[in-house]
Design an enzyme around this catalytic site. Structure first.
Site, PDB file in Angstrom:
ATOM      1  N   HIS A 100       0.631  -1.230  -0.129  1.00 18.22           N
ATOM      2  CA  HIS A 100       0.012  -0.009  -0.100  1.00 18.22           C
ATOM      3  C   HIS A 100       0.976   1.382  -0.078  1.00 18.22           C
ATOM      4  CE1 HIS A 100      -2.764   3.139   1.110  1.00 18.22           C
ATOM      5  NE2 HIS A 100      -3.688   2.491   0.706  1.00 18.22           N
ATOM      6  N   GLU A 172      -3.107   1.801  -7.547  1.00 16.80           N
ATOM      7  CA  GLU A 172      -3.635   2.989  -6.774  1.00 16.80           C
ATOM      8  C   GLU A 172      -2.808   4.113  -6.926  1.00 16.80           C
ATOM      9  OE1 GLU A 172      -6.278   1.799  -3.245  1.00 16.80           O
ATOM     10  OE2 GLU A 172      -4.316   1.475  -2.606  1.00 16.80           O
TER      11      GLU A 172
END
Ligand code: PGA
Length: 268
Positions: A100, A172
């Site tokens: 992430h 992302e």
């Protein structure tokens, strides 16, 4: 049924919800999505480590899958503060997220760290959700696709074709995430997804590579979710803020499901 016949949709609750908060959130989300058949929806929530056990008990025999936001890259050892694969498995999670952007940027994790974590997660039988994405500077230099290929090829360096059957990717872009983020347009996201899918096919061959779900994340909300899912290379959504209220999240799921089904019906 192929892996991509389902819509993938999930949320990472970051360092926000306590155990009691996540349990009431999950109970509501379950109630609001109970009628949706398992065959068309892969629904997942990634709570904090301390809530995994209670979260799993809350959702027990349902379709809702629980995963961890991070994992230590060794089986066990002198790694104070880290959480091992066995600990995560024992708590009932079966997905592990790696890479992430907040872990990469704030906690200074490198592509090599993501390689070790992703390989370890898959070796231990978890589904690995590997997050990748360029930052604003990389976007301005026009090197997004190179960055995505580097992130994929590094993190997946030792991942075998058989293990890739348990791999999911979340694209992302860093500039799209969080309070100051601007969502990527659906066409921009689709172009990046196409590069990701091409790289996965190069790594794992046409069949296995094409079947790896690629989710978009970064300021997904109830205004852009349908347009994103309509895109041919976007297989699912990975949502932060807009999913942290169960009714809002269920609303997005219900809005995108018919769009997704129509896309698959048309064979795209
Ligand atoms: P956001 O978060 O949807 O709140 O931008 C996305 C993420 O961090 O995965």
């Amino acid at each position: 049924m192929g892996r991509l016949d389902k819509l993938y949709i999930g949320t990472n609750t970051k360092m926000y919800k306590t155990t009691s908060e996540i349990c009431s959130y999950l109970s509501r989300l379950l109630a609001l999505t109970r009628d949706i058949p398992d065959e068309i929806l892969e629904l997942f929530v990634l709570p904090s480590f301390t809530s995994l056990d209670a979260a799993k008990k809350t959702v027990k025999d349902s379709k809702l899958r629980i995963g961890a936001q991070n994992m230590g890259w060794e089986e066990k050892g002198a790694f104070t503060g880290e959480i091992s694969p066995a600990m995560i498995g024992e708590a009932g999670a079966d997905i592990v997220m790696t890479g992430h952007s907040e872990r990469r940027r704030i906690l200074r994790e490198t592509n090599q760290d993501e390689e070790k974590k992703t390989a370890r997660a898959l070796k231990n039988g978890f589904t690995a959700l590997l997050c990748i994405g360029e930052d604003m500077e990389e976007k301005e230099y026009g090197i997004c696709d190179e960055i995505l290929r580097i992130q994929l090829k590094t993190a997946l360096h030792s991942v075998t074709q058989a293990q890739a059957e348990r791999l999911w990717i979340a694209y992302e872009p860093v500039w799209a995430i969080g309070d100051n983020g601007t969502p990527a347009s659906e066409s921009y996201a689709n172009e990046r997804h196409s590069v990701i899918k091409e790289t996965l096919r190069n790594l794992y061959g046409d069949k296995t590579g094409s079947d790896i779900p690629v989710l978009y994340g970064g300021s997904v909300n109830n205004r852009n979710a349908e347009a994103l899912i309509r895109m041919p290379f976007i297989d699912g959504l990975f949502i932060g803020r807009s999913a942290w209220d169960a009714a809002d999240f269920a609303g997005i799921i219900r809005a995108v499901l018919p769009v997704f089904r129509e896309k698959r019906r048309r064979g795209t």
